[in-house]
Each structure stands twice: as C-alpha cells, then as structure tokens.
Write an enzyme that holds these catalytic residues in place. Structure first.
Site, mmCIF file in Angstrom:
data_model
loop_
_atom_site.group_PDB
_atom_site.id
_atom_site.type_symbol
_atom_site.label_atom_id
_atom_site.label_comp_id
_atom_site.label_asym_id
_atom_site.label_seq_id
_atom_site.Cartn_x
_atom_site.Cartn_y
_atom_site.Cartn_z
ATOM 1 N N TYR A 127 42.069 56.359 39.892
ATOM 2 C CA TYR A 127 40.613 57.181 39.985
ATOM 3 C C TYR A 127 40.048 56.471 41.144
ATOM 4 O O TYR A 127 39.172 56.999 41.154
ATOM 5 C CB TYR A 127 39.639 56.758 38.580
ATOM 6 C CG TYR A 127 40.065 57.191 37.575
ATOM 7 C CD1 TYR A 127 41.802 57.519 37.728
ATOM 8 C CD2 TYR A 127 39.150 56.959 36.214
ATOM 9 C CE1 TYR A 127 41.815 58.638 36.382
ATOM 10 C CE2 TYR A 127 39.705 57.247 35.060
ATOM 11 C CZ TYR A 127 40.540 57.609 34.412
ATOM 12 O OH TYR A 127 41.169 58.390 33.581
ATOM 13 N N LYS A 173 51.469 47.770 31.985
ATOM 14 C CA LYS A 173 52.637 48.093 31.743
ATOM 15 C C LYS A 173 53.734 47.882 33.267
ATOM 16 O O LYS A 173 54.256 48.094 33.454
ATOM 17 C CB LYS A 173 52.489 49.971 32.185
ATOM 18 C CG LYS A 173 53.331 50.604 31.667
ATOM 19 C CD LYS A 173 53.668 51.165 30.125
ATOM 20 C CE LYS A 173 55.758 51.658 30.049
ATOM 21 N NZ LYS A 173 56.448 51.461 28.736
ATOM 22 N N ASP A 205 51.274 51.518 25.600
ATOM 23 C CA ASP A 205 51.667 52.435 24.955
ATOM 24 C C ASP A 205 52.167 51.555 23.186
ATOM 25 O O ASP A 205 51.341 52.076 22.672
ATOM 26 C CB ASP A 205 53.616 52.840 25.345
ATOM 27 C CG ASP A 205 54.323 51.658 26.117
ATOM 28 O OD1 ASP A 205 53.864 51.038 26.152
ATOM 29 O OD2 ASP A 205 55.463 52.568 26.311
ATOM 30 N N ASP A 229 40.017 53.843 29.805
ATOM 31 C CA ASP A 229 39.838 55.777 29.508
ATOM 32 C C ASP A 229 40.280 55.997 29.075
ATOM 33 O O ASP A 229 39.464 56.494 27.665
ATOM 34 C CB ASP A 229 39.614 55.705 30.777
ATOM 35 C CG ASP A 229 39.101 57.598 30.859
ATOM 36 O OD1 ASP A 229 38.630 57.665 30.278
ATOM 37 O OD2 ASP A 229 38.997 58.251 32.096
ATOM 38 N N ASP A 233 38.634 55.872 24.154
ATOM 39 C CA ASP A 233 38.271 57.585 23.872
ATOM 40 C C ASP A 233 39.491 57.009 22.409
ATOM 41 O O ASP A 233 38.144 57.366 21.176
ATOM 42 C CB ASP A 233 38.929 58.387 24.458
ATOM 43 C CG ASP A 233 38.078 59.244 25.317
ATOM 44 O OD1 ASP A 233 36.833 58.786 25.559
ATOM 45 O OD2 ASP A 233 38.044 60.597 25.642
HETATM 46 MG MG MG Z 1 36.644 59.316 29.331
#
Ligand code: MG
Ligand code: NAI
Length: 335
Positions: A127, A173, A205, A229, A233
């Site tokens: 990001y 990862k 994963d 992120d 969710d």
């Molecule tokens: Mg988000």
C-alpha cells in the site's frame, strides 16, 4: 492523559455522519461533558466544494488532539483526490491498525465462539502505492517491508498479547516472498522473543482457511498491510457484519479510531446503518484515553442490545440506526 481530553471528530460521507452521531451520543452518555469534541469535515463533499479531501488545518487539529474519531469517506474517482484516512495514517504515523473480532450474540456464518485481534502494519507493504508501467501492458507494484517497520508493529501486537495473556500468530508468505515476508517474520520473532511471549506462524492462505474453520484457535494475528486488510474483512464476515467491526490506528504519538466499513452509499440516508462498529470504535478510543471502565460498560451495552435482538438489517434484524442507538443508550443508563 489530561483531565478533559480533546477529540477531533470527522464524520465524513454516506453513513459516516449517521454512525458517528450514534457514537458521539454514546460518548456523551458515559462521559458527559468530560470530552471536548471538535468536529471537522473531510471527504467527498469537501472535495466537490473545495477541491481537497482534507484541509491542512484539520490535519493540524488531529495532530494536536488526544485522539481522532473518524467515520468513513467516499473516495472520489479523480486520481488527484487523496483518501483522507490514508493521508491521516501517514501524517500521524499511525503504523499499527488494530482490528478486534469476536463472536457477538448475533447470527454468524460459523458457530464457533472466538475472540481475536488482527494487528495490521499500516504504513508499508504493497500500500505504499509505488506502481509503474514497465512497458505497454506490463505493470509493477513495489512492496516495502522494513525491519524497523515490522519491529514497531510487532511491539503493538506484543502489548495486546500481554494484556490478553495470549500468543502472537505471525501471518506471512515467506515461502514465496522470501525477502520481504522473511524480513517481516524475522523482525517480528525477534521482537516477540525479546518480550518473552509465545508465538507461532501461519501462511496467509492457510490462515484464511483456518480463520473460517477454527477462528477460536487464534488470539493476536500480526501481519503486513495487504494481508491484514483482507483478513480483517474476513474476520468481520465471521462476526456476521462489517457493521460490528471497530478499529484503532495507533502510532507512538497519535491514535485514530474508526469503523472498518466505508461510507456504504447503497444504504446511506435510509436510517438503517449499523452504528455498533462506530460505537465500539468509540469504546476502543476510551480505552486508549484511559477510561477502561466506561469502555467495558459500552461493550456490555452493545452485547445486551444484540442479545435482546435489537439488530439492524445487516444482521437480519428490523431495527433502525436510531433504535439500536437508543437501545445501547438505555442499557448504559440501566448500568
Ligand atoms: Mg479494507
Ligand atoms: P462499504 O464498507 O462502504 O460497504 C460494503 C457493504 O457493507 C455494503 O453493502 C454496505 O451497505 C455494507 N455496510 C458497510 N457498513 C455497514 C453498516 N455500518 N451497516 C450496515 N451495512 C454496512 O465498502 P464499499 O462499498 O467498498 O465502499 C464505499 C465507499 O467507502 C467507497 O468510496 C470506498 O472507497 C469508501 N471506503 C472508505 C473507507 C474509509 O473511509 N475508512 C473504508 C472503506 C471504504
């Protein structure tokens, strides 16, 4: 913390003002006039009016305040328009995003009882937004992971693990992203071991899979920006709605509290937004400001409200934002 902390309140767009109004009423209920609230504008409507998504003096006000309470802002499509929350995270160096998820008494996709918290690195990773076109049709995004960036966010995860008497699971990862995830993982292990805490690790994963099947296996998850992120969710989904997901963005000097959800234009103005994520974010803010008792009281009132079946449509209920807010307020008054 001083006797009367100052909080900058940024309601934002869409359902932002609806849920922040609820959170402010709850804050007033538990603290009366003890908090000084200063409301500021940011987001899409400000952009249309003034060509900026957040003004410099608002950023200054956030820097000077004891905490910031943020609703949600609609991101304008114009590439020139910066997301106010991304700007604030950077300006205030809010390097850790703390996102708790637990099984509230509400309909959920899985039966397991869980209580976990995701600690997401908030300033680096993919990001950083460093993208380029190598040549026609081939694009690149850079992923920044620094040892110091990983260390400082790991300290926040350690603080939480200590408080909860728990364990840190490092999610990465490193089998594929050997250098970047390897750096994150090694810096995290070093920080956790220096604190004498327990840790384990999971590939991202596998962590997603396990979160759905055995969310009760997790305590504190520590991970980099993009992974955090996405997983948070997922964790909101496990709770039954994004409308139950609060968060804290914290750094060494500043902290900003916000629901995980966005401005939800699809339901804005209908009076049915779930205010609980914003109310629980306000509780996290009170915790941070040193009002632990008041924070616990809010959580108990939220729990009782949900248990009594006063729920907005996202949780399968029929209650309005106003009715859920009133239900929380009346349970707070009852103590
Ligand atoms: Mg988000
Ligand atoms: P969103 O979180 O706004 O909505 C996703 C879905 O969840 C929608 O169906 C919405 O109705 C539902 N939902 C979200 N919060 C809810 C609540 N409290 N009660 C009931 N239902 C709720 O995400 P979306 O649609 O991707 O983004 C909408 C806008 O918000 C975009 O402009 C996006 O850029 C912005 N956004 C802003 C954030 C921020 O300011 N921190 C964070 C995420 C998105």
């Amino acid at each position: 913390m001083n006797a009367s902390p100052t909080v900058v309140v940024i309601p934002g767009d869409g359902i932002g003002p609806e849920v922040i109004d609820a959170a402010v009423r709850v804050l007033r209920e538990v603290l009366g006039g003890e908090l000084e609230l200063e409301e500021r504008r940011a987001g899409y409507r400000l952009w249309k009016e003034k060509g900026v998504t957040i003004e410099e003096d608002t950023i200054e006000a956030c820097r000077e305040a004891d905490a910031v309470l943020f609703g949600a802002c609609t991101t304008p499509e114009d590439p020139e328009a910066e997301s106010p929350i991304v700007r604030l995270r950077r300006e205030l160096d809010l390097y850790a995003n703390v996102r708790p998820a637990r099984s509230w008494p509400a309909p959920r996709p899985v039966e397991a009882e869980f209580d976990l918290v995701i600690v997401r690195e908030n300033t680096e990773g993919l990001y950083v937004g460093c993208e380029c076109e190598v040549h026609d049709g081939v694009t690149l995004a850079l992923r920044k992971i620094s040892r110091e960036g990983a260390r400082r966010v790991a300290e926040v995860a350690c603080d939480l693990a200590e408080e909860r008497d728990g364990r840190v699971t490092i999610v990465h990862k490193a089998n594929v992203l050997k250098l970047t995830c390897g750096t994150f993982k090694r810096a995290a292990i070093e920080a956790i071991e220096a604190r004498g805490l327990e840790w384990d690790e999971e590939y991202v994963d596998a962590a997603a899979y396990r979160l759905v099947r055995e969310p009760d296996r997790f305590d504190v998850l520590l991970t980099s920006n993009l992974f955090g992120d996405i997983l948070s969710d997922l964790a909101a989904g496990l709770m039954g709605s994004l409308g139950l997901a609060p968060s804290a963005n914290v750094g060494d000097e500043h902290a900003l509290f916000e629901p995980v959800h966005g401005s939800a234009p699809d339901i804005a103005g209908k009076g049915i937004a779930n205010p609980l994520a914003a109310i629980l974010s306000a509780a996290m803010m009170l915790d941070w400001l040193g009002y632990e008792e008041e924070a616990r009281a809010i959580e108990r009132a939220v729990e009782a409200t949900l248990r009594d079946g006063v729920r907005t449509p996202d949780l399968g209920g029929r209650a309005s934002t106003e009715e859920v807010t009133e239900a929380v307020l009346s349970r707070l008054r009852e103590g």
